[in-house]
Scaffold this motif. Structure first.
Motif, short mmCIF file in Angstrom:
data_model
loop_
_atom_site.label_atom_id
_atom_site.label_comp_id
_atom_site.label_asym_id
_atom_site.label_seq_id
_atom_site.Cartn_x
_atom_site.Cartn_y
_atom_site.Cartn_z
N UNK A 1 0.84 -1.21 0.00
CA UNK A 1 0.00 0.00 0.00
C UNK A 1 0.87 1.25 0.00
N UNK A 2 1.92 1.23 0.81
CA UNK A 2 2.85 2.36 0.86
C UNK A 2 3.52 2.55 -0.50
N UNK A 3 3.94 1.45 -1.13
CA UNK A 3 4.57 1.56 -2.45
C UNK A 3 3.60 2.14 -3.48
N UNK A 4 2.36 1.67 -3.46
CA UNK A 4 1.37 2.17 -4.41
C UNK A 4 1.16 3.68 -4.25
N UNK A 5 1.08 4.13 -3.01
CA UNK A 5 0.88 5.56 -2.77
C UNK A 5 2.08 6.37 -3.23
N UNK A 6 3.27 5.86 -2.99
CA UNK A 6 4.47 6.58 -3.39
C UNK A 6 4.66 6.59 -4.90
N UNK A 7 4.19 5.54 -5.56
CA UNK A 7 4.33 5.45 -7.01
C UNK A 7 3.19 6.17 -7.74
N UNK A 8 2.19 6.58 -6.99
CA UNK A 8 1.13 7.40 -7.56
C UNK A 8 0.12 6.68 -8.41
N UNK A 9 -0.16 5.43 -8.10
CA UNK A 9 -1.15 4.69 -8.89
C UNK A 9 -1.23 3.26 -8.44
N UNK A 10 -2.06 2.44 -9.10
CA UNK A 10 -2.15 1.03 -8.73
C UNK A 10 -0.84 0.32 -8.98
N UNK A 11 -0.60 -0.73 -8.22
CA UNK A 11 0.62 -1.52 -8.41
C UNK A 11 0.59 -2.19 -9.77
N UNK A 12 1.73 -2.17 -10.44
CA UNK A 12 1.83 -2.75 -11.77
C UNK A 12 3.16 -3.49 -11.87
N UNK A 13 3.10 -4.80 -12.12
CA UNK A 13 4.32 -5.61 -12.14
C UNK A 13 5.30 -5.14 -13.21
N UNK A 14 4.79 -4.78 -14.38
CA UNK A 14 5.68 -4.34 -15.46
C UNK A 14 6.38 -3.04 -15.09
N UNK A 15 5.63 -2.09 -14.53
CA UNK A 15 6.22 -0.82 -14.14
C UNK A 15 7.28 -1.00 -13.08
N UNK A 16 7.03 -1.89 -12.12
CA UNK A 16 8.02 -2.14 -11.07
C UNK A 16 9.24 -2.84 -11.64
#
Length: 219
Positions: free
Chosen positions: A45-60
């Motif tokens: 949840x913290x990562x999603x908030x810092x990345x500014x959107x839903x979690x995405x495996x490709x983006x990560x």
């Protein structure tokens, strides 16, 4: 059927993300190592908030390592070992992209049965035998994902012989699991101490016996 619940983080939004976002759940399990379980599972949840959107495996997976590490470090850091775990999270996401079309849920929806699910989880970076079995129990108990033979694949985590994060269905259950983990850790620490004490007693007894023997005359 009641909607899935997994009240592990103490944060309602983070808990909802865990049961609605398969990648968040998988990353939470990945982070559940050498830190409190609520800290591990709030991490996605913290990562999603810092990345500014839903979690995405490709983006990560494709994020520049230094930039992703900076996101991981915060402050506060997502994990007590930010560099090692940031690398592991990126490796896991790269595996999802390469083998599961970037979809975390394909790890379990594509499994033929419990044994296959165990094998697919064991192939993930950072997932050993125990972590994979706990996650199978977590999927079954919290998300209602129960492939044929899941109990055998989850082993002692299926029937509660060994408690785990999979058994957290309320704050009271959270407290029980935490207390059980502390008890098991204390037992694990007591065994080496007992062995060390026994070994020390043996060495002292041998030393005393040697001193009590008469000295051999020198020819």
């Amino acid at each position: 059927m009641a909607p899935p619940t997994f009240p592990v983080t103490g944060d309602e939004a983070a808990d909802r993300r865990l049961v609605s976002d398969p990648l968040a759940l998988l990353l939470g399990m990945t982070l559940d190592q050498q830190i409190p379980m609520e800290k591990a599972f709030i991490g996605p949840h913290v990562l999603a908030e810092r990345m500014g959107g839903p979690l995405d495996a490709t983006a990560i997976a494709e994020a520049p390592p230094e930039a992703f590490l900076a996101t991981f470090r915060g402050p506060p850091a997502v994990h007590r070992f930010p560099k090692a775990m940031a690398e592991r999270v990126q490796a896991l996401c790269a595996h999802l992209v390469a083998h599961h079309d970037g979809r975390a849920d394909d790890v379990w929806t594509g499994a033929a049965d419990g044994a296959d699910l165990l094998s697919r989880l064991r192939a993930l970076p950072g997932f050993g035998e125990e972590k994979a079995r706990i996650f199978i129990a977590l999927l079954a108990k919290r998300i209602d994902v129960r492939p044929e033979g899941w109990q055998g694949a989850a082993g002692p985590y299926a029937d509660g012989t060994r408690l785990s994060v999979a058994d957290v269905d309320s704050r009271a259950a959270f407290d029980r699991v935490r207390a059980w983990k502390k008890e098991q850790k204390a037992k694990g620490q007591a065994v080496p101490k007992a062995k060390a004490k026994t070994e020390g007693q043996r060495v002292r007894a041998t030393s005393l016996a040697a001193r009590s023997r008469p000295e051999e005359p020198t020819p």
